[in-house]
Motif scaffolding. Sequence first.
Motif, PDB file in Angstrom:
ATOM      1  N   LYS A 128      -2.681  11.397 -11.551  1.00  0.00           N
ATOM      2  CA  LYS A 128      -2.337  12.501 -12.457  1.00  0.00           C
ATOM      3  C   LYS A 128      -2.023  12.008 -13.853  1.00  0.00           C
ATOM      4  CE  LYS A 128       0.931  16.344 -12.999  1.00  0.00           C
ATOM      5  NZ  LYS A 128       2.089  17.066 -12.393  1.00  0.00           N
ATOM      6  N   THR A 129      -1.214  10.945 -13.952  1.00  0.00           N
ATOM      7  CA  THR A 129      -0.736  10.517 -15.269  1.00  0.00           C
ATOM      8  C   THR A 129      -1.705   9.590 -15.993  1.00  0.00           C
ATOM      9  OG1 THR A 129       0.500   8.697 -14.249  1.00  0.00           O
ATOM     10  CG2 THR A 129       1.666  10.768 -14.581  1.00  0.00           C
ATOM     11  N   VAL A 130      -2.367   8.724 -15.251  1.00  0.00           N
ATOM     12  CA  VAL A 130      -3.263   7.748 -15.881  1.00  0.00           C
ATOM     13  C   VAL A 130      -4.687   8.272 -15.985  1.00  0.00           C
ATOM     14  CG1 VAL A 130      -4.259   5.431 -15.698  1.00  0.00           C
ATOM     15  CG2 VAL A 130      -1.848   5.802 -15.132  1.00  0.00           C
ATOM     16  N   PHE A 131      -5.153   8.916 -14.911  1.00  0.00           N
ATOM     17  CA  PHE A 131      -6.556   9.322 -14.847  1.00  0.00           C
ATOM     18  C   PHE A 131      -6.778  10.813 -15.093  1.00  0.00           C
ATOM     19  CE2 PHE A 131      -6.487   5.521 -12.005  1.00  0.00           C
ATOM     20  CZ  PHE A 131      -7.357   4.731 -12.735  1.00  0.00           C
ATOM     21  N   ALA A 132      -5.708  11.547 -15.397  1.00  0.00           N
ATOM     22  CA  ALA A 132      -5.818  12.982 -15.691  1.00  0.00           C
ATOM     23  C   ALA A 132      -6.581  13.717 -14.595  1.00  0.00           C
ATOM     24  CB  ALA A 132      -6.479  13.204 -17.052  1.00  0.00           C
ATOM     25  N   GLY A 133      -6.351  13.298 -13.346  1.00  0.00           N
ATOM     26  CA  GLY A 133      -6.961  13.979 -12.209  1.00  0.00           C
ATOM     27  C   GLY A 133      -8.415  13.649 -11.964  1.00  0.00           C
ATOM     28  N   THR A 134      -8.942  12.605 -12.610  1.00  0.00           N
ATOM     29  CA  THR A 134     -10.365  12.276 -12.464  1.00  0.00           C
ATOM     30  C   THR A 134     -10.604  11.235 -11.370  1.00  0.00           C
ATOM     31  OG1 THR A 134     -10.236  10.564 -14.193  1.00  0.00           O
ATOM     32  CG2 THR A 134     -10.841  12.808 -14.879  1.00  0.00           C
ATOM     33  N   ARG A 135      -9.654  11.056 -10.493  1.00  0.00           N
ATOM     34  CA  ARG A 135      -9.800  10.203  -9.315  1.00  0.00           C
ATOM     35  C   ARG A 135      -9.281  10.972  -8.102  1.00  0.00           C
ATOM     36  NH1 ARG A 135     -12.107   8.105 -12.847  1.00  0.00           N
ATOM     37  NH2 ARG A 135     -12.101   5.934 -13.543  1.00  0.00           N
ATOM     38  N   THR A 136      -9.582  10.472  -6.914  1.00  0.00           N
ATOM     39  CA  THR A 136      -9.079  11.060  -5.672  1.00  0.00           C
ATOM     40  C   THR A 136      -8.457   9.952  -4.840  1.00  0.00           C
ATOM     41  OG1 THR A 136     -10.842  12.717  -5.681  1.00  0.00           O
ATOM     42  CG2 THR A 136      -9.671  12.386  -3.610  1.00  0.00           C
ATOM     43  N   ALA A 137      -7.241  10.176  -4.360  1.00  0.00           N
ATOM     44  CA  ALA A 137      -6.553   9.150  -3.574  1.00  0.00           C
ATOM     45  C   ALA A 137      -7.392   8.754  -2.369  1.00  0.00           C
ATOM     46  CB  ALA A 137      -5.188   9.663  -3.123  1.00  0.00           C
ATOM     47  N   SER A 163       0.828  -1.206   0.000  1.00  0.00           N
ATOM     48  CA  SER A 163       0.000   0.000   0.000  1.00  0.00           C
ATOM     49  C   SER A 163       0.865   1.260   0.000  1.00  0.00           C
ATOM     50  CB  SER A 163      -0.921   0.002   1.226  1.00  0.00           C
ATOM     51  OG  SER A 163      -1.684   1.185   1.272  1.00  0.00           O
ATOM     52  N   MET A 164       1.911   1.260   0.825  1.00  0.00           N
ATOM     53  CA  MET A 164       2.759   2.441   0.925  1.00  0.00           C
ATOM     54  C   MET A 164       3.754   2.534  -0.232  1.00  0.00           C
ATOM     55  SD  MET A 164       3.287   2.438   5.081  1.00  0.00           S
ATOM     56  CE  MET A 164       3.376   4.207   5.372  1.00  0.00           C
ATOM     57  N   SER A 165       3.756   1.509  -1.101  1.00  0.00           N
ATOM     58  CA  SER A 165       4.599   1.535  -2.300  1.00  0.00           C
ATOM     59  C   SER A 165       3.874   2.130  -3.503  1.00  0.00           C
ATOM     60  CB  SER A 165       5.028   0.107  -2.668  1.00  0.00           C
ATOM     61  OG  SER A 165       5.767  -0.485  -1.629  1.00  0.00           O
ATOM     62  N   ILE A 166       2.577   2.342  -3.379  1.00  0.00           N
ATOM     63  CA  ILE A 166       1.783   2.822  -4.510  1.00  0.00           C
ATOM     64  C   ILE A 166       1.710   4.348  -4.480  1.00  0.00           C
ATOM     65  CG2 ILE A 166      -0.473   2.754  -5.621  1.00  0.00           C
ATOM     66  CD1 ILE A 166      -0.905   0.018  -4.298  1.00  0.00           C
ATOM     67  N   ASP A 167       2.257   4.974  -5.478  1.00  0.00           N
ATOM     68  CA  ASP A 167       2.225   6.435  -5.592  1.00  0.00           C
ATOM     69  C   ASP A 167       0.891   6.844  -6.216  1.00  0.00           C
ATOM     70  OD1 ASP A 167       2.658   9.115  -5.909  1.00  0.00           O
ATOM     71  OD2 ASP A 167       4.593   8.912  -6.922  1.00  0.00           O
ATOM     72  N   ARG A 168      -0.139   6.855  -5.378  1.00  0.00           N
ATOM     73  CA  ARG A 168      -1.500   7.104  -5.867  1.00  0.00           C
ATOM     74  C   ARG A 168      -1.622   8.436  -6.590  1.00  0.00           C
ATOM     75  NH1 ARG A 168      -1.409   4.174  -1.384  1.00  0.00           N
ATOM     76  NH2 ARG A 168      -2.932   2.495  -1.007  1.00  0.00           N
ATOM     77  N   ASP A 169      -1.022   9.492  -6.025  1.00  0.00           N
ATOM     78  CA  ASP A 169      -1.175  10.821  -6.615  1.00  0.00           C
ATOM     79  C   ASP A 169      -0.592  10.884  -8.026  1.00  0.00           C
ATOM     80  OD1 ASP A 169      -2.483  11.817  -4.380  1.00  0.00           O
ATOM     81  OD2 ASP A 169      -0.640  12.515  -3.433  1.00  0.00           O
ATOM     82  N   SER A 170       0.558  10.259  -8.219  1.00  0.00           N
ATOM     83  CA  SER A 170       1.178  10.277  -9.550  1.00  0.00           C
ATOM     84  C   SER A 170       0.357   9.481 -10.551  1.00  0.00           C
ATOM     85  CB  SER A 170       2.598   9.707  -9.475  1.00  0.00           C
ATOM     86  OG  SER A 170       3.443  10.575  -8.744  1.00  0.00           O
ATOM     87  N   ILE A 171      -0.174   8.320 -10.118  1.00  0.00           N
ATOM     88  CA  ILE A 171      -0.988   7.500 -11.011  1.00  0.00           C
ATOM     89  C   ILE A 171      -2.273   8.225 -11.382  1.00  0.00           C
ATOM     90  CG2 ILE A 171      -2.294   5.344 -11.182  1.00  0.00           C
ATOM     91  CD1 ILE A 171      -0.143   4.074  -9.381  1.00  0.00           C
TER      92      ILE A 171
END
Length: 536
Positions: free
Chosen positions: A326-335, A316-324
């Motif tokens: 931004k790059t994959v979902f173009a900001g259409t998700r929330t961590a 869980s702490m290895s997943i850079d949610r914010d970067s994913i």
Amino acid sequence: MNLKRSWLAVPAVLGLTLTACSSGSTGSNGGSSGGSSDNIVTVNGSEPQNPLIPANTNETGGGRIVSSIFSSPAYYAADGSTQLDAAESITPNADNTEWTIKLRADGKFSDGTPVLAKNFVEAWKMATKQNLGSAGFFADVIGTDDDGSGDMEGGLEILDDYTFVVKLKGPESDFMKRLGYTAYSPLPDSTLADPKNGGEHPVGNGPYMPNGENAWQHSKQIDLAVNPNYSGPRTAKNGGLRIVFYQSLDAAYADLSSNDLDVLDAVPNSVFSSYQQELSGRTANQPAAVIQYVTIPSRLEHFSGEEGKLRRKAISMSIDRDSIIKTVFAGTRTAAKDFTSPAIDGYKEGLKGSEVLTYNPEKAKELWAQANAISPWSGKLQIAYNSDGGHQQWVDATCNSIKNTLGIEAEGDAYADFKSLLGDMKAGTTKGGFRQGWQGDYPSLYNFLFPTYSSNASSNYAGWKNAEFDKYLSDSLSASGTEALELQYKAEELLFEDMPVIPTWYSNTNGAWSTKVSNVQFTWNSTVNYFAITKN
């Protein structure tokens, strides 16, 4: 939809059918799309996991179909508020242990037979006696076990043809909120007598009905006609529905862009940054009661006991949610900050243990080393996903984030469709972890916790069991207001201790529609009010 529903065949564990003359073109998936002259609305969907029995449908492919064919005592408006549907009134006694449901006297099934109290009572009893997929939703009714199985002896009482009483094991002030979920739908006498035929050719009491004997073309589409016997508040404003079972969101988006599909409730990753410009004035991007997570069951090697807890927290702490995001979902998700949804009243950030959802490579490595001290890691981490839901890009990005942080081999495991993945999830035969999600069935924190994590829940694919968690949730049902929420927060904190799943992000509704339709309403849990759509 999400499960759904451990729902979500599309970015969240989310199908219908109707027969009608269509002058439309052929969509890129090979299905015939509805033309503008027939007043039929075409929408995207996926092949249902099971025959269309409401209480045995807890994934979004089947969920969108049964919610259109059937009506429960209540329904949910676009904002999540609970409104009456098949019921004329729903009234609790003084301590909220008994709820009297009075049905509308003009209610009829699509075969013309009346919707009577017995049709609800016998349908609910069938769900618990046969321990169907949504039996857990009846676990609080007298006469059921903790998993919802049982005969409901003493829990349901018919007062007259149109009135029955539900008797609960304890007080529940928000019981009415549940009664809009499809599991609480009735079944006609014909389906009660022959469930197999009724599941393949459903006869319901909702705004739509199958359009002919061959309405459901498996793995292709289902055609729904307007039910002339429906007299409730969800009256169809169109001539019917065609739900097309796409194998990829990219194919669905291509059809939408060429006006061969009317409504798409989830756009592919490839157009997140551009679809609102490409389809200006015909898009939705709004918060929804949907959460995504990665489940790594304790049945897998290295993921049981204390070692498993440490490894899941490290991952869980290895997943850079914010970067994913931004790059994959173009900001259409929330961590994700918890296991529920910020779109639900009572949502709370900062719960004890929630720091495990924050990207922290150094802490992740430390926890992984502690797990290795128990048993050295071997092999590779796999995350299964369904290719028809637009998940590959984020799964690949998540695996790369884990690989780069922990220095282990991690990769996605693609399934052709959600039905296949869900089958292996239920059977416990996935080779590794898997993507999962939950789309709210009704607007309550309890609905995000009980069906997915309680010991006997039908959508608990992690196989996690914790008696203290179960008790907190059980006690919250007899509490009210702040007291109930506090008990549910304590239950969530136990989830942070064991991490049976790894929450990743909350989903937005990212949908769009063609130039041929108007009045497209995306709801609180990312579904679409099909009945309200009009053809231009």
